[in-house]
Design an enzyme around this catalytic site. Sequence first.
Site: not given
Length: 481
Positions: A170-171
């Site tokens: 996840c960014y």
Amino acid sequence: MISSTKFKSVDFYRKIPRDLTEATLSGAGLSIVAALSMMFLFGMELSNYLSVSTSTSVIVDNSNDGDFLRMDFNISFLALSCEFAAVDVHDVLGTNRLNITKTIRKFSIDSNLRSTGSEYQSGPLLNLIKHGDEADEETNEGSTVLNSRNFDRYANQHPILVVNFYAPWCYWSNKLKPSWEKAAKTIRERYDPEFDGRILMAKVDCTEDGELCRKHHIQGYPSIRIFRKGSDVRDDHGHHDHESYYGDRDSESLVKTMEDLIAPLPMGSQKLALEDKSNNATGNVKRPAPSAGGCRIEGYVRVKKVPGSLVLAARSESHSFDPSQMNMSHVISHLSFGRKISPKAFNDAKQLIPYIGISHDRLNGQSFINQRELGSNVTIEHYLQIVKTEVLTRRSGKLLEEYEYTAHSSVSQSVHIPVAKFHYTLSPMQVVITENQKSFSHFITNVCAIIGGVFTVAGILDALLHNTMRLMKKVELGKNF
């Protein structure tokens, strides 16, 4: 002066002296049958006169109720958290209304569609969440790693446990990681868990321990949960009482939030850390977390009378979602268009047209469940064709104005986040149902025709029967004529 004799000459109904008439059994029987036939046919004609008949016509829609149409709905999602559930509206004119909240209410529900508490309050939206500038710094592990085996032990050990549920891909999780570890290290130095023990900052990798994340209804990454000792001790069908943090994610903001949480607790306290209602320092950045994994979304939106779509999906500007884990299964409790119609108005209209309103809420009570046999990333779409219907009466004019629709549903796999989408198209035509007025003179004419017709037919039958019987008697007597 006209004499009575001349006046009598215009009599159409000349009388035969009674002595010249003969009563017969066959004539009596036919008279009774004729009288009963008259009564039966008269009753049928009266019933037809008193009944209501309608005519249906299709005309170009000439509605004068404005350019917008109200769309009411009540839809329950079994695996969409109220924390991220959003309602959007799009149409062919370029309208894009995202995350509508003013006319929408959300309630957390369990797997049996039962509400688990009061209305879920989304709270004010933060336009931009601040992240720290520590991305280029060397990350030192400061938070405690939790999993299914040790989670409950740490939750019972510390009055306040703050957990970062994240995913390595996840960014936003990776953007939070340096600030989180730096804040955790600072809090650990200031409030040593071994000697102070009031607070602990930890983390859970949801790709490694998905069951633990599902237990706490984690659907977006990263999700920061605040567990207070004593507020999560009940076991009620998987419901959990804790809070979510929605504030800034830089290390300074995180440290300040942790210190605000600790402030009401004296040093070395191991008592229950129940929420301090008087402390509003972090009220805008933390709110109660969803108490269950499902969500019931109800309310209405006003849409333009052009082809468009109502979209219900998970949405957040600072979280990531795993499309393979999203399940948009839902149950439609209510879906209708136009103004709300009172039950009395519907009952009055049904007396005229029994089939009216059957398609007013055609999708009510229908379920659309993805049991995973279709795979992941499944979007459920509904295609609605809407037609306006008006009912006009001869006494009060317009009795009912409603919108009915047909519905066709399908599922499709998408590379994007799955959604539930309702495509709607309004027909340029409308149906007008008009009550037909019946003429009283036509009723009287039919009654006269019934009486005269039955009387004449009975007379003909009586003459045939009488002459036939006379003929048979003459044959028996051997007479020739």
